[in-house]
Design an enzyme around this catalytic site. Sequence first.
Site, mmCIF file in Angstrom:
data_model
loop_
_atom_site.group_PDB
_atom_site.id
_atom_site.type_symbol
_atom_site.label_atom_id
_atom_site.label_comp_id
_atom_site.label_asym_id
_atom_site.label_seq_id
_atom_site.Cartn_x
_atom_site.Cartn_y
_atom_site.Cartn_z
ATOM 1 N N ASP A 1 -4.233 3.443 -0.753
ATOM 2 C CA ASP A 1 -4.567 3.505 0.674
ATOM 3 C C ASP A 1 -3.504 4.253 1.460
ATOM 4 O O ASP A 1 -2.674 3.632 2.127
ATOM 5 C CB ASP A 1 -4.727 2.085 1.235
ATOM 6 C CG ASP A 1 -5.222 2.071 2.673
ATOM 7 O OD1 ASP A 1 -5.726 3.103 3.141
ATOM 8 O OD2 ASP A 1 -5.094 1.026 3.329
ATOM 9 N N GLU B 1 -13.972 -3.871 2.231
ATOM 10 C CA GLU B 1 -13.236 -4.680 3.206
ATOM 11 C C GLU B 1 -14.182 -5.461 4.127
ATOM 12 O O GLU B 1 -13.976 -5.554 5.334
ATOM 13 C CB GLU B 1 -12.299 -3.782 4.028
ATOM 14 C CG GLU B 1 -11.255 -3.097 3.178
ATOM 15 C CD GLU B 1 -10.281 -2.250 3.983
ATOM 16 O OE1 GLU B 1 -9.103 -2.200 3.618
ATOM 17 O OE2 GLU B 1 -10.698 -1.635 4.986
ATOM 18 N N GLU C 1 0.006 5.476 9.483
ATOM 19 C CA GLU C 1 -0.137 4.034 9.306
ATOM 20 C C GLU C 1 0.953 3.453 8.419
ATOM 21 O O GLU C 1 1.472 2.365 8.680
ATOM 22 C CB GLU C 1 -1.508 3.740 8.711
ATOM 23 C CG GLU C 1 -1.777 2.282 8.436
ATOM 24 C CD GLU C 1 -3.161 2.039 7.858
ATOM 25 O OE1 GLU C 1 -3.478 0.871 7.560
ATOM 26 O OE2 GLU C 1 -3.927 3.011 7.698
#
Length: 710
Positions: free
Chosen positions: A375, A301, A403
């Site tokens: 993820d 990332e 998340e």
Amino acid sequence: MKFKLLLFFLFVTSICLAEDGYDLWLRYKPIEDTALKSQYKELLHKYVANESSPTMAAAVQELKCALNGLLDYQITTESKPSGKTLLMGTPENSKYIASMKLDKDLQKIGNEGFIIISQKGNTVITANTDVGVLYGTFHFLQLVQMHQPIERLHIVSSPKVKLRVLNHWDNLDRTVERGYAGFSLWDWHKLPDYIDPKYIDYARANASIGINGTVLTNVNANALILTDTYIQKVKALADAFRPYGLKVYLTARFSAPIEIGGLKTADPLNEEVKQWWKDKVDEIYKAIPDFGGFLVKANSEGQPGPQNYGRTHADGANMMADAVSPHGGVVMWRAFVYSNEEPDDRAKQAYNEFKPLDGKFRENVIIQVKNGAIDFQPREPFHPLFGAMPKTPLMMEFQITQEYLGQGTHLAYLAEMYKECLDADTYAQGKGSTVAKVIDGSLDNHQLTGMAGVSNIGTDRNWTGQIFGQANWYCFGRLAWDHQLTSEAIVEEWIRMTFSNEPQTVKTIKNVMLGSREAVVNYMTPLGLHHMMGWGHHYGPGPWVANKHRADWTSVYYHKADKEGIGFDRTASGSNAVSQYFPEVAKQFSSLDECPEKYLLWFHHLPWTYTMKSGRSLWDELCYKYQAGVDSVGQMQEQWNSLQGKVDEERFDQVKSFLQIQKNEAEWWRNACLLYFQTFSGKPIPDDIPKADHTLEYYEELSFPYAPGH
């Protein structure tokens, strides 16, 4: 005037009696059963302990605090046991314990385990080290909190993995990436001179569940944390945590030699770079002799890493490992790597990069692997790297912060998710080669083992933003200590210590919690769908997200809905990600007959008319799964509302409010996703599913520029 004073008194009294969640599972509220209280007092009215170390002093202080709260009684100290005495210590600091001939049990428990045993009318809490005694003290107090018998005990307990750490994704400006409980605990501006009492309570809470490490900073690292100014601040935290067995770790930015060291390169094979890291590590250990080591996110990332210089992950990890090795430090190197330029399925990329490096890492390097290959989705099959690197120790990375599971308001008890992964069979060495056996080292005889959890802790008064977020912190610690514990056993412990020992209350909250994660999966990503959240902030549904600068950050990349059907084909006819699993697992996931329906659309692209095991078409099954998620939240509301008057008002009201938010947002997920997928299926939504309140266009145009965690 008297009336106003009375109102003021009642107001202040209500504040004093209110529970805001700060005490977590260490509430130590008075035991109301007078007979039980008398039994405990008879056994717990005096103790013998050597308080010469800060850790032993912390254990005794916890004992006194807990018993004062639970029994309304001050336990007294004695110089020697005389029957019905609580003895605390190690054979080295207690001659009485040394004479008890517990060598056989002590040999089993290593440096952190503990023994709690009843002997000659006394209760003994012992271990090979002071921190083991501290862990044993917390466990003993938990028994009292849960109203368990303590007359005849023989408990021998030791952790299954060595590193049991929280990963704080905290930035130096006190923002928290993917954090939903306020700002970072670490007030860097006031450190090192001011130690907030909350830091001590944080250490106590972690010690109570056996967590022995904390990574203070975000994996998207800032090199400033490695400067002298911040090292002194980190030292202050390390000093505060040390009595509780909690080591500090830092995230290391790979480009730090350039950013703060004045070098022109961060090439891990460059001699100047190697020397810079060795000097920096020496500086850290001079300030913090028990510094744990580094956690590194590299070449993922956009983060810098060894691949910037044509080197491998092993080259980068080994360079850092060589720097910390003389001090006993470790390097936790994350396997969360993927590239937008790589045309292959993102789910395959970590395996492709790390599998060829098996056996090429230093002994003090451990590879930190997320539970699934994408993820932290509401549900993922276990990561194919587990079992695939027998020459390299792997540690688990779970996400405690929610998340992708409703963030700061949704109730989702995550032990169910953690256990689903830990109990999964890799077949690496035949049947029974579970993920848990990979990470505890028993499958491949590794001594360096670990489990990490991405923290959900912040500055909110109740620590985690919502009461039930505390349960995920708690269950992570308990499973890191012993992955063989069941999610049911852990949740009952937490409820009894956090809310009540009253049987019906325990049963009701337990029912609410045990079905909560499955509810979230159903109203967000049923049948193996994944990565369908809003853009950037990850809040709310976004199955339409497309045409961004990175394809693998969009939803359409994953669900691949079209007029023919839906799902990501990862079989041999598609990306062939199944080939990364061992043959028995690959065969199961590849077969439509054998693939569990909970993973169906993860591995298969199927027509809307495909017949499910229920006899329904795939389209109808998808619709009813979304509705089942909504219905489950409604049932959770009903069960929680039945507890009014049995749970303190402040926490009852917060949970009630949050469950209404969850219900509204579950309906939002259902409506938005079904309306969107209907544009491809062309089929009607079943009549017994409530109609959406708005059009698809309405849902697509919703914007949340200031959503937390953006």
